[in-house]
Design a protein around this motif. Structure first.
Motif, mmCIF file in Angstrom:
data_model
loop_
_atom_site.group_PDB
_atom_site.id
_atom_site.type_symbol
_atom_site.label_atom_id
_atom_site.label_comp_id
_atom_site.label_asym_id
_atom_site.label_seq_id
_atom_site.Cartn_x
_atom_site.Cartn_y
_atom_site.Cartn_z
ATOM 1 N N ALA A 260 0.807 -1.223 0.000
ATOM 2 C CA ALA A 260 0.000 0.000 0.000
ATOM 3 C C ALA A 260 0.840 1.273 0.000
ATOM 4 O O ALA A 260 0.312 2.367 -0.159
ATOM 5 C CB ALA A 260 -0.935 0.005 1.204
ATOM 6 N N VAL A 261 2.148 1.130 0.179
ATOM 7 C CA VAL A 261 3.034 2.305 0.226
ATOM 8 C C VAL A 261 3.328 2.747 -1.213
ATOM 9 O O VAL A 261 4.319 2.365 -1.812
ATOM 10 C CB VAL A 261 4.332 2.001 1.000
ATOM 11 C CG1 VAL A 261 5.207 3.243 1.083
ATOM 12 C CG2 VAL A 261 4.013 1.479 2.386
ATOM 13 N N THR A 262 2.415 3.569 -1.741
ATOM 14 C CA THR A 262 2.512 4.001 -3.141
ATOM 15 C C THR A 262 3.249 5.312 -3.314
ATOM 16 O O THR A 262 3.646 5.656 -4.426
ATOM 17 C CB THR A 262 1.106 4.139 -3.742
ATOM 18 O OG1 THR A 262 0.352 5.052 -2.938
ATOM 19 C CG2 THR A 262 0.404 2.783 -3.796
ATOM 20 N N ASP A 263 3.434 6.069 -2.227
ATOM 21 C CA ASP A 263 4.131 7.358 -2.297
ATOM 22 C C ASP A 263 5.154 7.429 -1.163
ATOM 23 O O ASP A 263 5.009 8.218 -0.225
ATOM 24 C CB ASP A 263 3.110 8.495 -2.188
ATOM 25 C CG ASP A 263 3.710 9.853 -2.480
ATOM 26 O OD1 ASP A 263 4.770 9.907 -3.143
ATOM 27 O OD2 ASP A 263 3.130 10.854 -2.035
ATOM 28 N N PRO A 264 6.193 6.573 -1.230
ATOM 29 C CA PRO A 264 7.124 6.473 -0.099
ATOM 30 C C PRO A 264 7.941 7.749 0.087
ATOM 31 O O PRO A 264 8.285 8.431 -0.864
ATOM 32 C CB PRO A 264 8.020 5.297 -0.474
ATOM 33 C CG PRO A 264 7.978 5.249 -1.954
ATOM 34 C CD PRO A 264 6.603 5.712 -2.333
ATOM 35 N N ASP A 265 8.201 8.031 1.346
ATOM 36 C CA ASP A 265 9.077 9.136 1.709
ATOM 37 C C ASP A 265 9.900 8.678 2.912
ATOM 38 O O ASP A 265 9.916 7.488 3.235
ATOM 39 C CB ASP A 265 8.264 10.407 2.002
ATOM 40 C CG ASP A 265 7.233 10.211 3.108
ATOM 41 O OD1 ASP A 265 7.292 9.179 3.813
ATOM 42 O OD2 ASP A 265 6.366 11.081 3.269
ATOM 43 N N LEU A 266 10.561 9.613 3.567
ATOM 44 C CA LEU A 266 11.394 9.207 4.700
ATOM 45 C C LEU A 266 10.565 8.666 5.864
ATOM 46 O O LEU A 266 11.088 7.945 6.709
ATOM 47 C CB LEU A 266 12.290 10.361 5.144
ATOM 48 C CG LEU A 266 13.387 10.714 4.140
ATOM 49 C CD1 LEU A 266 14.219 11.880 4.654
ATOM 50 C CD2 LEU A 266 14.280 9.515 3.868
ATOM 51 N N GLY A 267 9.274 8.971 5.902
ATOM 52 C CA GLY A 267 8.402 8.377 6.918
ATOM 53 C C GLY A 267 8.310 6.871 6.756
ATOM 54 O O GLY A 267 8.294 6.128 7.737
ATOM 55 N N ALA A 268 8.249 6.416 5.517
ATOM 56 C CA ALA A 268 8.217 4.978 5.255
ATOM 57 C C ALA A 268 9.537 4.329 5.654
ATOM 58 O O ALA A 268 9.561 3.243 6.243
ATOM 59 C CB ALA A 268 7.926 4.712 3.781
ATOM 60 N N VAL A 269 10.635 5.011 5.368
ATOM 61 C CA VAL A 269 11.957 4.504 5.746
ATOM 62 C C VAL A 269 12.061 4.416 7.265
ATOM 63 O O VAL A 269 12.510 3.412 7.816
ATOM 64 C CB VAL A 269 13.074 5.397 5.156
ATOM 65 C CG1 VAL A 269 14.434 4.995 5.702
ATOM 66 C CG2 VAL A 269 13.063 5.349 3.644
ATOM 67 N N GLU A 270 11.611 5.472 7.942
ATOM 68 C CA GLU A 270 11.654 5.480 9.409
ATOM 69 C C GLU A 270 10.805 4.350 9.989
ATOM 70 O O GLU A 270 11.230 3.649 10.911
ATOM 71 C CB GLU A 270 11.164 6.818 9.949
ATOM 72 C CG GLU A 270 11.142 6.858 11.464
ATOM 73 C CD GLU A 270 10.594 8.157 12.031
ATOM 74 O OE1 GLU A 270 10.584 8.262 13.272
ATOM 75 O OE2 GLU A 270 10.166 9.040 11.267
ATOM 76 N N ALA A 271 9.604 4.162 9.437
ATOM 77 C CA ALA A 271 8.731 3.106 9.944
ATOM 78 C C ALA A 271 9.381 1.737 9.798
ATOM 79 O O ALA A 271 9.370 0.934 10.738
ATOM 80 C CB ALA A 271 7.391 3.137 9.202
ATOM 81 N N LEU A 272 9.963 1.465 8.641
ATOM 82 C CA LEU A 272 10.610 0.159 8.427
ATOM 83 C C LEU A 272 11.833 -0.013 9.322
ATOM 84 O O LEU A 272 12.066 -1.095 9.866
ATOM 85 C CB LEU A 272 10.971 -0.010 6.956
ATOM 86 C CG LEU A 272 9.789 -0.277 6.037
ATOM 87 C CD1 LEU A 272 10.212 -0.196 4.577
ATOM 88 C CD2 LEU A 272 9.167 -1.628 6.341
#
Length: 111
Positions: free
Chosen positions: A42-54
């Motif tokens: 569902a992560v279609t518009d990744p940013d540093l928030g996605a990196v931080e979450a992972l």
């Protein structure tokens, strides 16, 4: 072995999402999950928030296996850019260190 699925919200997880996901991961591990698959489709518009979450999820797993599945190309590219491609279970491609030979041929001078 019990495999449990954790879903990253889209289009990109926020810092608040990361806190909630880590708390859920901790509960899953306490309940006996031995491996967690993190669905990133569902992560279609990744940013540093996605990196931080992972990255936070990886730390929260406390050594238990955590696989990321369904990562779209944009997320893969971002993780590679920041040097965290190993979160997807893939080795980074790197040049060998200076002075290290990949193979020795007869007649090669000693280093």
């Amino acid at each position: 072995m019990e495999i449990t699925r954790l879903v990253l919200p889209g289009p990109s997880p926020t810092a608040r999402d990361a806190v909630l996901l880590c708390a859920r991961l901790a509960r899953l591990c306490d309940a006996g999950a031995t491996e967690v698959v993190c669905d990133a489709a569902a992560v279609t518009d990744p940013d540093l928030g996605a990196v931080e979450a992972l990255a936070r999820l990886r730390l929260a797993a406390r050594g238990r296996p955590l696989r990321v599945a369904g990562a779209p190309p944009a997320l893969r590219a971002l993780l590679e850019l920041v040097g965290l491609l190993q979160l997807l279970g893939e080795a980074e491609e790197r040049e060998p260190p200076v002075g290290v030979q990949e193979g020795v041929e007869p007649g090669d001078p000693p280093v």
